[in-house]
Design a protein around this motif. Structure first.
Motif, PDB file in Angstrom:
ATOM      1  N   SER A   1      -2.220 -42.506 -21.071  1.00 22.67           N
ATOM      2  CA  SER A   1      -2.219 -41.047 -21.084  1.00 22.67           C
ATOM      3  C   SER A   1      -1.012 -40.561 -20.287  1.00 22.67           C
ATOM      4  O   SER A   1       0.104 -40.622 -20.775  1.00 22.67           O
TER       5      SER A   1
ATOM      6  N   VAL B   1      -8.447 -37.719 -20.942  1.00 21.95           N
ATOM      7  CA  VAL B   1      -8.810 -38.243 -22.259  1.00 21.95           C
ATOM      8  C   VAL B   1     -10.321 -38.339 -22.365  1.00 21.95           C
ATOM      9  O   VAL B   1     -11.003 -38.729 -21.410  1.00 21.95           O
TER      10      VAL B   1
ATOM     11  N   ILE C   1      -2.425 -38.106 -25.024  1.00 22.49           N
ATOM     12  CA  ILE C   1      -2.375 -39.510 -25.438  1.00 22.49           C
ATOM     13  C   ILE C   1      -0.947 -39.880 -25.813  1.00 22.49           C
ATOM     14  O   ILE C   1      -0.383 -39.285 -26.725  1.00 22.49           O
TER      15      ILE C   1
ATOM     16  N   ILE D   1      -5.921 -46.754 -23.430  1.00 22.20           N
ATOM     17  CA  ILE D   1      -5.033 -45.631 -23.733  1.00 22.20           C
ATOM     18  C   ILE D   1      -4.074 -45.383 -22.579  1.00 22.20           C
ATOM     19  O   ILE D   1      -4.483 -45.368 -21.404  1.00 22.20           O
TER      20      ILE D   1
END
Length: 120
Positions: A101, A2, A28, A99
C-alpha cells in the motif's frame, strides 16, 4: 489503508457450486499474492487455494480438481469457485492478500470471512 471485502457464500446443496469474491479497496500499489482459507468449527484455519502475482495456482488436496481460483487484476479481486460441493466444505471462508500500500513493504490483509454451509 486497505480493506478486503468478501461476497458470496451462504447455503449450498451438496453437489452444487459456490463462488466467492474478494475485492481489495483502498490505496494499492501492488498485490503480490492472493489466497483463500477456510476454518470449520473446532478446526484450524487451512489454505484452500492460492494464486501468485504471475498467475500460478495451487490447491489443497481436499478441493483439487473441483476448485478454481482466479483473479481480475484491474479490479483487485480474487475469486474462488468450488464445484461438486460436499458437506465437509462447510466453513467460514477468508481471503488473504499480500499488498503493498503505502511505503515499500507488503503486508498481509484478511477479509472479514463469509460463511458457507453445504447441506446434504
Amino acid at each position: 489503508q486497505v480493506q478486503l471485502v468478501e461476497s458470496g457464500g451462504g447455503l449450498v446443496q451438496a453437489g452444487g457450486s459456490l463462488r466467492l469474491s474478494c475485492a481489495a479497496v483502498g490505496t494499492i500499489y501492488s498485490i503480490y499474492s492472493m489466497g483463500w482459507y477456510r476454518q470449520a468449527p473446532g478446526q484450524q484455519r487451512e489454505l484452500v487455494a492460492g494464486i501468485t502475482y504471475g498467475g500460478t495456482t495451487s490447491y489443497a488436496d481436499s478441493v483439487k480438481g473441483r476448485s478454481t481460483i482466479s483473479k481480475e487484476r484491474a479490479k483487485n479481486t480474487v475469486y474462488l469457485q468450488i464445484d461438486s460441493t460436499k458437506p465437509e466444505d462447510t466453513a467460514v471462508y477468508y481471503c488473504k492478500m499480500s499488498i503493498r500500500s503505502t511505503g515499500s513493504v507488503a503486508n498481509d490483509y484478511w477479509g472479514q470471512g463469509t460463511q458457507v454451509t453445504v447441506s446434504s
